[in-house]
Design a protein around this motif. Structure first.
Motif, mmCIF file in Angstrom:
data_model
loop_
_atom_site.group_PDB
_atom_site.id
_atom_site.type_symbol
_atom_site.label_atom_id
_atom_site.label_comp_id
_atom_site.label_asym_id
_atom_site.label_seq_id
_atom_site.Cartn_x
_atom_site.Cartn_y
_atom_site.Cartn_z
ATOM 1 N N ILE A 171 -3.183 -6.093 -1.554
ATOM 2 C CA ILE A 171 -2.228 -6.197 -1.357
ATOM 3 C C ILE A 171 -1.332 -4.998 -1.938
ATOM 4 C CG2 ILE A 171 -0.957 -7.692 -3.501
ATOM 5 C CD1 ILE A 171 -3.317 -8.979 -3.684
ATOM 6 N N GLN A 172 -1.686 -4.609 -2.727
ATOM 7 C CA GLN A 172 -0.373 -3.254 -3.514
ATOM 8 C C GLN A 172 0.071 -2.512 -1.600
ATOM 9 O OE1 GLN A 172 0.258 -2.449 -6.145
ATOM 10 N NE2 GLN A 172 2.035 -1.183 -5.220
ATOM 11 N N ARG A 173 -1.011 -2.738 -1.204
ATOM 12 C CA ARG A 173 -0.920 -1.209 -0.044
ATOM 13 C C ARG A 173 0.295 -2.631 1.130
ATOM 14 N NH1 ARG A 173 -5.834 0.023 0.331
ATOM 15 N NH2 ARG A 173 -6.808 -1.990 1.953
ATOM 16 N N ALA A 174 0.400 -3.909 1.667
ATOM 17 C CA ALA A 174 0.844 -4.858 1.524
ATOM 18 C C ALA A 174 2.379 -4.563 1.397
ATOM 19 C CB ALA A 174 0.507 -6.022 2.353
ATOM 20 N N GLU A 175 2.675 -4.467 -0.092
ATOM 21 C CA GLU A 175 3.626 -4.746 -0.587
ATOM 22 C C GLU A 175 4.839 -3.251 -0.513
ATOM 23 O OE1 GLU A 175 2.605 -5.358 -4.923
ATOM 24 O OE2 GLU A 175 2.367 -7.612 -4.831
ATOM 25 N N ASP A 176 3.950 -2.172 -1.033
ATOM 26 C CA ASP A 176 4.776 -0.863 -0.716
ATOM 27 C C ASP A 176 4.819 -1.418 0.794
ATOM 28 O OD1 ASP A 176 3.764 -0.650 -2.735
ATOM 29 O OD2 ASP A 176 2.136 1.010 -2.304
ATOM 30 N N LYS A 177 4.389 -1.284 1.406
ATOM 31 C CA LYS A 177 4.961 -1.716 3.081
ATOM 32 C C LYS A 177 6.198 -2.532 3.522
ATOM 33 C CE LYS A 177 0.413 0.513 5.418
ATOM 34 N NZ LYS A 177 -0.526 -0.502 6.067
#
Length: 265
Positions: A171-177
């Protein structure tokens, strides 16, 4: 050199012990121990059965020997009655040999009977221990399963489990992207609007066109506002004239001073 090898061996054993602890399931260990106890109990029961079989075989032999002994005694009596003392002596001699065998078999029979009683008692005690272990095993397994489920639920709620940790990282990677893409899209829009970048499709507007469109939109708004004000002003004037007594532009007739007045009395 020996100290290094000893240290390496200790590290290897420590890591192997840790890996075994991680892989070990107490429920499986308890089930394995219970299975081994059942196998031991089965062996004890087979031993009791074997001893009982041997005891029964000795009893059969004793019965046969006693039958033969009784028969030889009768033959000796009959031979002695017929005056054949030699036959009577032979029969009694054989009977004496049989009696010795009977005595030996009775000793073995008593020994086997004692062993059978010991094994039977041991089997009963072992059966009781196995039953108690089974009850304790199931209790420990149920408690362990409940604790494991409670731990997993707690880890899931707190987000510290491996699975939830992976989900959180995803989820954190998706939000960062997503934030990176949004920032990039905004930067491209600003560059296209400022004319720093050319739009090959021709759909983007330069800064002058964008400013003219903004001014034109503002002028249209002002014109629409003035028109609405005029309409509101015209509507108010018409209503005032209707109240005063007629359509707009038509004077109200004045009352003549010479017109006679009639007294109601």
């Amino acid at each position: 050199m020996s100290g290094v090898m000893k240290r390496m061996g200790m590290i290897f054993r420590a890591k192997a012990n840790k890996a075994l602890d991680r892989a070990e399931d107490p429920r499986e260990t308890l089930d394995y121990s219970y299975q081994k106890q059942l196998e031991l109990l089965q062996k004890v029961r087979r031993g009791v059965a074997d001893v009982a079989t041997s005891r029964k075989r000795l009893e059969l032999q004793l019965n046969q020997l006693q039958t033969q002994s009784t028969k030889l005694e009768e033959q000796g009596r009959k031979a002695l009655a017929l005056g054949r003392e030699d036959l009577a002596r032979e029969a009694l001699t054989r009977r004496a040999a049989l009696q010795q065998q009977v005595s030996d078999l009775e000793t073995q029979h008593q020994t086997l009977q004692g062993e059978e009683e010991k094994l039977t008692l041991a089997s009963q005690r072992l059966q009781a221990k196995v039953d108690a272990f089974r009850t304790k095993k199931e209790t420990i397994k149920a408690t362990y399963t409940a604790a494991q489920a409670q731990t997993r639920i707690g880890e899931a709620f707190s987000g510290i489990s491996e699975e939830m940790g992976d989900v959180g990282m995803a989820i954190q990677r998706a939000e960062d992207k997503t934030a990176q893409l949004q920032a990039r899209a905004g930067a491209i829009d600003e560059l296209l609007a400022s004319g720093a970048l050319d739009d090959p499709t021709g759909t983007a507007k330069d800064d002058i066109t964008a400013e003219l469109d903004r001014l034109s939109s503002g002028s249209d708004v002002e014109l629409e506002l003035q028109r609405m004000k005029a309409e509101l002003a015209g509507g108010t004037s018409g209503r005032q004239q209707a109240i005063e007594g007629g359509p707009a532009g038509q004077a109200r007739p004045a009352q003549s001073q010479d017109q006679p007045r009639f007294d109601k009395s």
